[in-house]
Design a protein around this motif. Structure first.
Motif, PDB file in Angstrom:
ATOM      1  N   ARG A   9       0.841  -1.186   0.000  1.00  0.00           N
ATOM      2  CA  ARG A   9       0.000   0.000   0.000  1.00  0.00           C
ATOM      3  C   ARG A   9       0.878   1.238   0.000  1.00  0.00           C
ATOM      4  O   ARG A   9       1.828   1.332   0.783  1.00  0.00           O
ATOM      5  CB  ARG A   9      -0.903   0.028   1.233  1.00  0.00           C
ATOM      6  N   VAL A  19      -0.622   7.260   2.099  1.00  0.00           N
ATOM      7  CA  VAL A  19      -1.956   7.764   1.801  1.00  0.00           C
ATOM      8  C   VAL A  19      -1.938   9.275   1.636  1.00  0.00           C
ATOM      9  O   VAL A  19      -1.313   9.972   2.416  1.00  0.00           O
ATOM     10  CB  VAL A  19      -2.925   7.374   2.939  1.00  0.00           C
ATOM     11  N   THR A  58      -6.514  13.125   0.711  1.00  0.00           N
ATOM     12  CA  THR A  58      -7.855  12.904   0.161  1.00  0.00           C
ATOM     13  C   THR A  58      -8.314  11.474   0.393  1.00  0.00           C
ATOM     14  O   THR A  58      -9.417  11.106  -0.003  1.00  0.00           O
ATOM     15  CB  THR A  58      -7.862  13.151  -1.359  1.00  0.00           C
ATOM     16  N   THR A  66     -12.878   4.949   6.040  1.00  0.00           N
ATOM     17  CA  THR A  66     -12.632   4.522   4.661  1.00  0.00           C
ATOM     18  C   THR A  66     -13.181   3.122   4.429  1.00  0.00           C
ATOM     19  O   THR A  66     -13.020   2.236   5.277  1.00  0.00           O
ATOM     20  CB  THR A  66     -11.126   4.544   4.353  1.00  0.00           C
ATOM     21  N   TYR A 108     -13.502   0.018   1.389  1.00  0.00           N
ATOM     22  CA  TYR A 108     -12.934  -0.502   0.149  1.00  0.00           C
ATOM     23  C   TYR A 108     -13.773  -1.694  -0.324  1.00  0.00           C
ATOM     24  O   TYR A 108     -14.274  -2.458   0.498  1.00  0.00           O
ATOM     25  CB  TYR A 108     -11.502  -1.004   0.370  1.00  0.00           C
ATOM     26  N   TYR A 141     -13.309  -5.100  -2.874  1.00  0.00           N
ATOM     27  CA  TYR A 141     -12.404  -5.945  -3.639  1.00  0.00           C
ATOM     28  C   TYR A 141     -13.189  -7.119  -4.220  1.00  0.00           C
ATOM     29  O   TYR A 141     -14.151  -7.593  -3.622  1.00  0.00           O
ATOM     30  CB  TYR A 141     -11.290  -6.517  -2.744  1.00  0.00           C
ATOM     31  N   PHE A 182      -8.719  -4.741  -6.367  1.00  0.00           N
ATOM     32  CA  PHE A 182      -9.376  -3.538  -5.871  1.00  0.00           C
ATOM     33  C   PHE A 182     -10.392  -3.019  -6.882  1.00  0.00           C
ATOM     34  O   PHE A 182     -10.106  -2.920  -8.080  1.00  0.00           O
ATOM     35  CB  PHE A 182      -8.314  -2.476  -5.584  1.00  0.00           C
ATOM     36  N   SER A 233     -12.992   2.708  -3.646  1.00  0.00           N
ATOM     37  CA  SER A 233     -12.930   3.053  -2.225  1.00  0.00           C
ATOM     38  C   SER A 233     -13.593   4.398  -1.981  1.00  0.00           C
ATOM     39  O   SER A 233     -13.717   5.224  -2.892  1.00  0.00           O
ATOM     40  CB  SER A 233     -11.483   3.079  -1.728  1.00  0.00           C
ATOM     41  N   TYR A 278     -13.646   7.588   1.024  1.00  0.00           N
ATOM     42  CA  TYR A 278     -13.084   8.209   2.219  1.00  0.00           C
ATOM     43  C   TYR A 278     -14.043   9.297   2.646  1.00  0.00           C
ATOM     44  O   TYR A 278     -14.322  10.219   1.862  1.00  0.00           O
ATOM     45  CB  TYR A 278     -11.691   8.760   1.919  1.00  0.00           C
ATOM     46  N   SER A 338     -12.686   7.893  -3.300  1.00  0.00           N
ATOM     47  CA  SER A 338     -11.301   8.301  -3.163  1.00  0.00           C
ATOM     48  C   SER A 338     -10.389   7.617  -4.166  1.00  0.00           C
ATOM     49  O   SER A 338      -9.311   8.137  -4.485  1.00  0.00           O
ATOM     50  CB  SER A 338     -10.789   8.011  -1.746  1.00  0.00           C
ATOM     51  N   ASP A 339     -10.788   6.455  -4.655  1.00  0.00           N
ATOM     52  CA  ASP A 339      -9.966   5.720  -5.607  1.00  0.00           C
ATOM     53  C   ASP A 339     -10.865   4.801  -6.425  1.00  0.00           C
ATOM     54  O   ASP A 339     -11.904   4.349  -5.933  1.00  0.00           O
ATOM     55  CB  ASP A 339      -8.921   4.859  -4.887  1.00  0.00           C
ATOM     56  N   VAL A 382      -8.029   5.791   7.598  1.00  0.00           N
ATOM     57  CA  VAL A 382      -7.440   5.832   6.262  1.00  0.00           C
ATOM     58  C   VAL A 382      -5.959   5.495   6.218  1.00  0.00           C
ATOM     59  O   VAL A 382      -5.492   4.852   5.294  1.00  0.00           O
ATOM     60  CB  VAL A 382      -7.714   7.198   5.597  1.00  0.00           C
ATOM     61  N   ALA A 383      -5.213   5.891   7.203  1.00  0.00           N
ATOM     62  CA  ALA A 383      -3.776   5.658   7.120  1.00  0.00           C
ATOM     63  C   ALA A 383      -3.344   4.340   7.753  1.00  0.00           C
ATOM     64  O   ALA A 383      -2.159   4.054   7.804  1.00  0.00           O
ATOM     65  CB  ALA A 383      -3.035   6.810   7.780  1.00  0.00           C
TER      66      ALA A 383
END
Lengths: 119, 111
Positions: A95, A98, A101, B31, B33, B35, B45, B48, B50, B55-56, B96-97
């Protein structure tokens, strides 16, 4: 784009012995995270261990430890004192760091390795 | 500890039908996701969110759409189903992180 490679499709270990699962990855990023997930026959995805790229110290969680070689882009998982319950598919995952956003937080998985444990 | 909840756990649909998969993330996770894991494959993936905003986006077909609601639960809508859509669909959540925690998955079979 980042790629994760697990070149061994299957491995076998004797109960109580130690086994190492290999993983390599390719990235141009300097800040990222690596994970090992376990997927038993139930198909549940279970987080085993996590490693931050900026940390030199290898992560350890009980019987599970990693050998993180950033320059070589290698991230192997060592399972000590293997137990029958360790039999599963193991996925290595990458990953990126991040963004604020929330972007860039998806996991990229390797193809996985099937670990069997012999009693 | 609370885990990610997915419903239904199993779903059987015919070709060209529509399916809706639901995901309830771990409380306070920001967040979500989605899959897709085909037989013998690694999870891929899809998309996702957020804080309720996309976000993605990954390799999600145009026939699929998803959203996250005000209560943070998420739904994956799949239309014009094809045989190749048969797979295990995972939802995961995280702060998220931090690391992602996966739900048990929804097994979709298209006949």
């Amino acid at each position: 784009a980042q790629t994760v490679t697990q070149s061994q499709p299957e491995m076998s270990v004797q109960e109580a012995e130690t086994v190492t699962l290999s993983c390599t990855y390719d990235t141009s990023e300097s800040d990222y995270y690596l994970f090992w997930y376990k997927q038993p026959p139930s198909r549940q995805m279970i987080l085993v261990i996590r490693q931050e790229a900026y940390k030199q110290q290898n992560a350890t969680e009980n019987r599970f430890s990693v050998n993180f070689q950033k320059a070589a882009k290698s991230f192997s998982l060592k399972i000590s004192d293997s137990q029958l319950g360790d039999a599963a598919m193991y996925f290595c995952a990458y990953r990126s760091a991040v963004k604020d956003t929330g972007a860039n937080s998806k996991l990229t998985f390797g193809k996985g390795i099937t670990l069997s444990v012999r009693p | 500890a609370a885990g990610v909840i997915q419903s239904p756990r199993h779903l059987i649909k015919e070709k060209r039908e529509t399916a809706t998969l639901k995901c309830y993330p771990i409380p306070r996770h920001d967040t979500v996701y989605w899959y897709q894991q085909g037989p013998g494959q690694d999870p891929q993936f899809l998309i996702s969110f957020y804080e309720k905003m996309q976000s993605d986006k990954g390799s999600i077909p145009d026939r699929f759409s998803a959203q996250q609601f005000s209560d943070y639960h998420s739904e994956l809508n799949m239309s014009s189903l094809e045989l190749g859509d048969s797979a295990l669909y995972f939802c995961a959540s995280s702060l998220v992180a931090y690391e992602q925690y996966f739900g048990p998955g929804t097994r979709l079979t298209v006949t």
